[in-house]
Design a protein around this motif. Structure first.
Motif, PDB file in Angstrom:
ATOM      1  N   PHE A 201       0.832  -1.178   0.000  1.00 14.09           N
ATOM      2  CA  PHE A 201       0.000   0.000   0.000  1.00 14.09           C
ATOM      3  C   PHE A 201       0.887   1.256   0.000  1.00 14.09           C
ATOM      4  CE2 PHE A 201      -3.045  -3.130   1.398  1.00 14.09           C
ATOM      5  CZ  PHE A 201      -4.218  -2.715   0.818  1.00 14.09           C
ATOM      6  N   GLN A 202       0.506   2.155  -0.873  1.00 14.67           N
ATOM      7  CA  GLN A 202       1.199   3.427  -0.978  1.00 14.67           C
ATOM      8  C   GLN A 202       0.200   4.541  -0.668  1.00 14.67           C
ATOM      9  OE1 GLN A 202       4.482   3.637  -1.520  1.00 14.67           O
ATOM     10  NE2 GLN A 202       4.578   1.378  -1.665  1.00 14.67           N
ATOM     11  N   THR A 203       0.600   5.451   0.223  1.00 20.05           N
ATOM     12  CA  THR A 203      -0.274   6.575   0.584  1.00 20.05           C
ATOM     13  C   THR A 203      -0.303   7.560  -0.556  1.00 20.05           C
ATOM     14  OG1 THR A 203       0.249   6.317   2.932  1.00 20.05           O
ATOM     15  CG2 THR A 203      -0.646   8.447   2.221  1.00 20.05           C
ATOM     16  N   VAL A 204      -1.520   7.949  -0.941  1.00 17.54           N
ATOM     17  CA  VAL A 204      -1.670   8.900  -2.052  1.00 17.54           C
ATOM     18  C   VAL A 204      -2.087  10.281  -1.544  1.00 17.54           C
ATOM     19  CG1 VAL A 204      -2.242   7.074  -3.710  1.00 17.54           C
ATOM     20  CG2 VAL A 204      -4.072   8.230  -2.468  1.00 17.54           C
ATOM     21  N   CYS A 205      -2.638  10.336  -0.265  1.00 16.97           N
ATOM     22  CA  CYS A 205      -3.076  11.644   0.247  1.00 16.97           C
ATOM     23  C   CYS A 205      -3.094  11.612   1.795  1.00 16.97           C
ATOM     24  CB  CYS A 205      -4.453  11.987  -0.270  1.00 16.97           C
ATOM     25  SG  CYS A 205      -4.920  13.724  -0.075  1.00 16.97           S
ATOM     26  N   ARG A 206      -2.742  12.766   2.438  1.00 11.97           N
ATOM     27  CA  ARG A 206      -2.708  12.861   3.904  1.00 11.97           C
ATOM     28  C   ARG A 206      -3.485  14.112   4.326  1.00 11.97           C
ATOM     29  NH1 ARG A 206       2.282  11.290   2.082  1.00 11.97           N
ATOM     30  NH2 ARG A 206       3.199   9.410   3.054  1.00 11.97           N
ATOM     31  N   VAL A 207      -4.262  13.942   5.432  1.00  9.89           N
ATOM     32  CA  VAL A 207      -5.080  15.052   5.975  1.00  9.89           C
ATOM     33  C   VAL A 207      -4.751  15.208   7.469  1.00  9.89           C
ATOM     34  CG1 VAL A 207      -7.415  15.938   6.338  1.00  9.89           C
ATOM     35  CG2 VAL A 207      -6.907  14.513   4.338  1.00  9.89           C
TER      36      VAL A 207
ATOM     37  N   GLY B 149      -8.205  19.389   9.381  1.00  9.36           N
ATOM     38  CA  GLY B 149      -8.909  18.921   8.178  1.00  9.36           C
ATOM     39  C   GLY B 149      -8.251  19.380   6.888  1.00  9.36           C
ATOM     40  N   GLY B 150      -7.023  19.964   7.061  1.00  9.66           N
ATOM     41  CA  GLY B 150      -6.337  20.416   5.846  1.00  9.66           C
ATOM     42  C   GLY B 150      -5.477  19.340   5.216  1.00  9.66           C
ATOM     43  N   GLN B 151      -5.314  19.448   3.902  1.00  7.98           N
ATOM     44  CA  GLN B 151      -4.506  18.458   3.155  1.00  7.98           C
ATOM     45  C   GLN B 151      -3.052  18.748   3.417  1.00  7.98           C
ATOM     46  OE1 GLN B 151      -5.583  17.646  -0.907  1.00  7.98           O
ATOM     47  NE2 GLN B 151      -3.456  17.271  -1.505  1.00  7.98           N
ATOM     48  N   ILE B 152      -2.369  17.719   3.848  1.00 12.24           N
ATOM     49  CA  ILE B 152      -0.947  17.842   4.118  1.00 12.24           C
ATOM     50  C   ILE B 152      -0.131  17.461   2.883  1.00 12.24           C
ATOM     51  CG2 ILE B 152       0.942  17.052   5.592  1.00 12.24           C
ATOM     52  CD1 ILE B 152      -1.158  18.879   6.936  1.00 12.24           C
ATOM     53  N   SER B 153      -0.531  16.393   2.187  1.00 13.29           N
ATOM     54  CA  SER B 153       0.167  15.965   0.972  1.00 13.29           C
ATOM     55  C   SER B 153      -0.849  15.383  -0.013  1.00 13.29           C
ATOM     56  CB  SER B 153       1.255  14.931   1.309  1.00 13.29           C
ATOM     57  OG  SER B 153       0.667  13.712   1.772  1.00 13.29           O
ATOM     58  N   GLY B 154      -0.472  15.439  -1.300  1.00 11.30           N
ATOM     59  CA  GLY B 154      -1.331  14.937  -2.376  1.00 11.30           C
ATOM     60  C   GLY B 154      -0.872  15.506  -3.704  1.00 11.30           C
TER      61      GLY B 154
ATOM     62  N   CYS C 240      -7.623  15.441  -0.891  1.00  6.92           N
ATOM     63  CA  CYS C 240      -8.247  14.933   0.340  1.00  6.92           C
ATOM     64  C   CYS C 240      -8.453  16.089   1.341  1.00  6.92           C
ATOM     65  CB  CYS C 240      -7.401  13.818   0.977  1.00  6.92           C
ATOM     66  SG  CYS C 240      -5.675  14.252   1.238  1.00  6.92           S
ATOM     67  N   SER C 241      -9.508  15.942   2.129  1.00  6.46           N
ATOM     68  CA  SER C 241      -9.837  17.006   3.105  1.00  6.46           C
ATOM     69  C   SER C 241     -10.900  16.479   4.059  1.00  6.46           C
ATOM     70  CB  SER C 241     -10.347  18.245   2.375  1.00  6.46           C
ATOM     71  OG  SER C 241     -11.560  17.964   1.726  1.00  6.46           O
ATOM     72  N   ALA C 242     -11.139  17.286   5.147  1.00  3.12           N
ATOM     73  CA  ALA C 242     -12.233  16.939   6.073  1.00  3.12           C
ATOM     74  C   ALA C 242     -13.538  17.314   5.404  1.00  3.12           C
ATOM     75  CB  ALA C 242     -12.059  17.678   7.386  1.00  3.12           C
ATOM     76  N   VAL C 243     -14.537  16.501   5.637  1.00  2.00           N
ATOM     77  CA  VAL C 243     -15.858  16.776   5.068  1.00  2.00           C
ATOM     78  C   VAL C 243     -16.530  17.823   5.934  1.00  2.00           C
ATOM     79  CG1 VAL C 243     -18.101  15.824   4.439  1.00  2.00           C
ATOM     80  CG2 VAL C 243     -15.997  14.447   4.123  1.00  2.00           C
TER      81      VAL C 243
ATOM     82  N   GLN D 172     -19.260  17.435   9.069  1.00  2.00           N
ATOM     83  CA  GLN D 172     -19.295  16.068   9.564  1.00  2.00           C
ATOM     84  C   GLN D 172     -18.041  15.835  10.409  1.00  2.00           C
ATOM     85  OE1 GLN D 172     -20.089  13.020   6.708  1.00  2.00           O
ATOM     86  NE2 GLN D 172     -21.360  14.385   5.417  1.00  2.00           N
ATOM     87  N   THR D 173     -18.276  15.335  11.647  1.00  2.00           N
ATOM     88  CA  THR D 173     -17.169  15.110  12.563  1.00  2.00           C
ATOM     89  C   THR D 173     -16.437  13.845  12.176  1.00  2.00           C
ATOM     90  OG1 THR D 173     -18.432  16.201  14.327  1.00  2.00           O
ATOM     91  CG2 THR D 173     -16.553  14.836  15.006  1.00  2.00           C
ATOM     92  N   SER D 174     -15.112  13.935  12.242  1.00  2.00           N
ATOM     93  CA  SER D 174     -14.250  12.760  12.003  1.00  2.00           C
ATOM     94  C   SER D 174     -14.520  12.087  10.658  1.00  2.00           C
ATOM     95  CB  SER D 174     -14.392  11.734  13.145  1.00  2.00           C
ATOM     96  OG  SER D 174     -14.044  12.308  14.390  1.00  2.00           O
ATOM     97  N   THR D 175     -14.905  12.871   9.650  1.00  2.00           N
ATOM     98  CA  THR D 175     -15.166  12.316   8.313  1.00  2.00           C
ATOM     99  C   THR D 175     -14.261  13.039   7.302  1.00  2.00           C
ATOM    100  OG1 THR D 175     -17.460  11.838   8.900  1.00  2.00           O
ATOM    101  CG2 THR D 175     -16.894  11.917   6.561  1.00  2.00           C
ATOM    102  N   TYR D 176     -13.598  12.244   6.528  1.00  2.00           N
ATOM    103  CA  TYR D 176     -12.633  12.783   5.568  1.00  2.00           C
ATOM    104  C   TYR D 176     -12.918  12.180   4.182  1.00  2.00           C
ATOM    105  CZ  TYR D 176     -10.531  13.695  10.062  1.00  2.00           C
ATOM    106  OH  TYR D 176     -10.355  14.086  11.364  1.00  2.00           O
TER     107      TYR D 176
END
Length: 569
Positions: A65-71, A76-81, A87-90, A93-97
């Motif tokens: 598995f290779q990570t394609v996106c980090r939040v 809730g901000g995108q760290i990498s991608g 990717c981002s927080a929805v 909605q709590t704890s939903t990305y």
């Protein structure tokens, strides 16, 4: 933020992530599949837990598995991608990305997971569907798209290089005309012909638009088709003729050659045959051969030949030759022969003569379809130059001539068919010495003590006058015991005992020639007679003839006293 700063920030978040016992993470997708090139989103939800640190969304690439996106979980901000993966927080909605793949590729068709607070979600398989990718190939044994006319069962395969799902339908087109539609990717050309060539296209449909499609150009090779125009030519001898040979072929012909059948040698190399001043020997079959090099789908390159022929008929005037018809073998005939035939034999002609003309001494004898001329009875006048012409419509008519000779004896000339009581003989009246009797001596002979002249119906004076007018005089004697007789070539100025000089012999020969014109006897016979008399006697020849030019009867001559009789049979 620099790469180093980002790395430090990630490490801080990672070590600060909390693991909450009893909580879990779920990953969901909007459907069972995604279409290639479309946008798709995953939702990662942390349930019964509050986490910090990073939310990681990964896909399985080559068994890892290779990570394609980090939040960042807290902000809730995108760290990498990348631009492809967002990717981002929805919001709300709590704890939903969420992870949004903006342009789904075939590489995205794999297993996806989400990690949060040291927890890993369920695995979700994304099925990326896409239209077929196809490529047309020939079916073995063919190895290319060049076919040979008359080849059979040549097949094209609409080969699928990739598709999800597999195509359910294939459609074949030739120059935009639909050939076949169905589940089979194979299209078979039962028999290749010239119209087989052109563009072929196949489409493969699996429900994902657009259908897969490929096209190829099929080439058809065929041996030369040779064109020579009319296959039969008719010309007249001495004319000129040009024969033109062309060939339709793919690929183009490499040679066009004219030959004459049987002879076999090449007589033209460029497709144009020119015959000048045609002779009848030029008639025959002329063959044009065209050659090209073709390719067969199964056998590869090969040389092909095609032929076409022209039959040349040369018409020419007849060649004729006169022959005597069997049983005759020459052109010398015997007088009184019957049904002697001459044949105007045709040695060569095209077309056959339809008319024959016969001439004798340039006098027309016969015209018509028969080459035979028959002399019903040979006479002295039958001799001479005979000529025949044969006409077949080609100028000039065929022509040939021969000299006909008629042979006969004195008996043939002068003896007439008579009863037994009047049998004739050829006779010569001579004096006591066996020499010809001069006319004046003949006048002085006595019969029963009477001058001969008293017995003639014409007086001696009349006879003498007649002699002066004619070289041959005819006088009449009482019918019994004498018949009519003639005196031929008299030389009254010569005495019996006088030597005949050369000029007198020449005169006698000239007289014989004149006799041959008047009575048509054999000139050779007359000359032999004159020479014989010259050897024996010193006088000129006196010949006696009976009625109608026939000989004097023997018993009548016996009535002339003092005369000897010599027979010439």
């Amino acid at each position: 933020m620099t790469d180093m700063e980002l790395l430090k920030h990630l490490m801080l978040l990672l070590f600060s992530a909390q693991v909450i016992t009893g909580g879990f993470v779920t990953l969901t997708s909007p459907g069972q599949y995604a279409v290639l090139g479309t946008e798709v989103s995953f939702t990662c939800t942390v349930v019964n837990a509050s986490v910090g640190g990073l939310i990681l969304i990964s896909r399985n690439d080559s068994q890892s598995f290779q990570t394609v996106c980090r939040v960042e979980a807290s902000s809730g901000g995108q760290i990498s991608g990348t631009e492809e993966f967002i990717c981002s927080a929805v919001a709300g909605q709590t704890s939903t990305y969420s992870l949004t793949i903006r342009n789904v590729s075939r590489n995205d068709s794999t297993v996806w997971t989400c990690q949060a607070g040291g927890m890993t979600s369920n695995r979700v398989t994304l099925d990326v569907q896409y239209p077929p990718t196809v490529e047309i190939h020939t079916v073995t044994p063919c190895s290319g798209f060049t076919f040979l006319v008359s080849e059979s069962n040549v097949a094209l395969n609409c080969s699928v290089k990739g598709a999800n799902p597999a195509p359910a339908s294939f459609t074949w087109y030739h120059e935009d005309a639909t050939l076949q539609n169905g589940p089979s990717p194979i299209y078979t050309i039962n028999s290749v012909n010239r119209s087989t060539g052109g563009q072929y296209r196949c489409t493969a449909d699996n429900g994902i638009s657009p259908p897969g499609e490929d096209d190829v150009t099929v080439y058809v090779h065929y041996p030369p088709t040779v064109h020579v125009g009319d296959t039969k030519r008719v010309v007249t001898e001495s004319e000129d003729l040009t024969l033109q040979c062309t060939a339709d072929a793919i690929p183009e012909v490499t040679s066009v050659v004219w030959t004459k059948k049987v002879v076999g040698r090449r007589i033209s190399e460029n497709g144009t045959l020119r015959l000048r001043d045609i002779h009848k020997d030029d008639a025959g079959i002329y063959v044009c051969k065209a050659t090209n090099k073709v390719t067969s789908c199964s056998e590869g390159p090969q040389t092909k030949h095609s032929h076409a022929s022209v039959t040349l008929e040369v018409q020419y005037s007849p060649t004729v030759e006169i022959h005597a018809v069997t049983p005759c073998s020459g052109f010398t005939f015997r007088i009184n022969e019957s049904n002697v035939a001459l044949n105007c034999s045709v040695k060569g002609a095209n077309p056959a003569p339809t008319s024959f003309s016969w001439y004798h001494k340039d006098v027309s004898l016969q015209d018509g379809p028969s080459p035979i001329y028959t002399i019903s009875r040979v006479t002295r006048s039958s001799g001479g130059w005979y000529r025949c012409t044969a006409d077949n419509g080609i100028h000039p008519p065929g022509e040939h001539g021969v000299q006909v000779d008629v042979h006969y004896t004195a008996d043939d000339l002068y003896a007439k068919p008579q009863t037994k009581e009047k049998r004739n003989l050829n006779v010569l009246v001579t004096g006591k010495k066996g020499c010809p009797l001069a006319p004046e001596k003949l006048f002085r002979k006595k019969l029963n003590e009477q001058p001969l002249s008293h017995l003639w119906r014409h007086s001696a004076e009349a006879f003498e006058a007649e002699k002066r007018q004619m070289r041959t005089a005819r006088v009449s004697i009482p019918p019994e015991p004498l018949d009519t007789f003639s005196v031929a070539c008299p030389h009254s100025r010569l005495e019996p005992d006088r030597t005949l000089p050369g000029e007198d012999l020449e005169e006698a020969q000239q007289c014989a020639a004149e006799l041959s014109q008047a009575y048509h006897p054999s000139l050779a016979y007359m000359n032999r007679l004159i020479h014989s008399m010259h050897r024996r006697c010193n006088g000129a020849a006196t010949l006696l003839y009976g009625p109608h030019g026939g000989p004097l009867k023997l018993h009548a001559l016996h009535s002339l006293r003092g005369m000897a009789v010599t027979r010439y049979q």
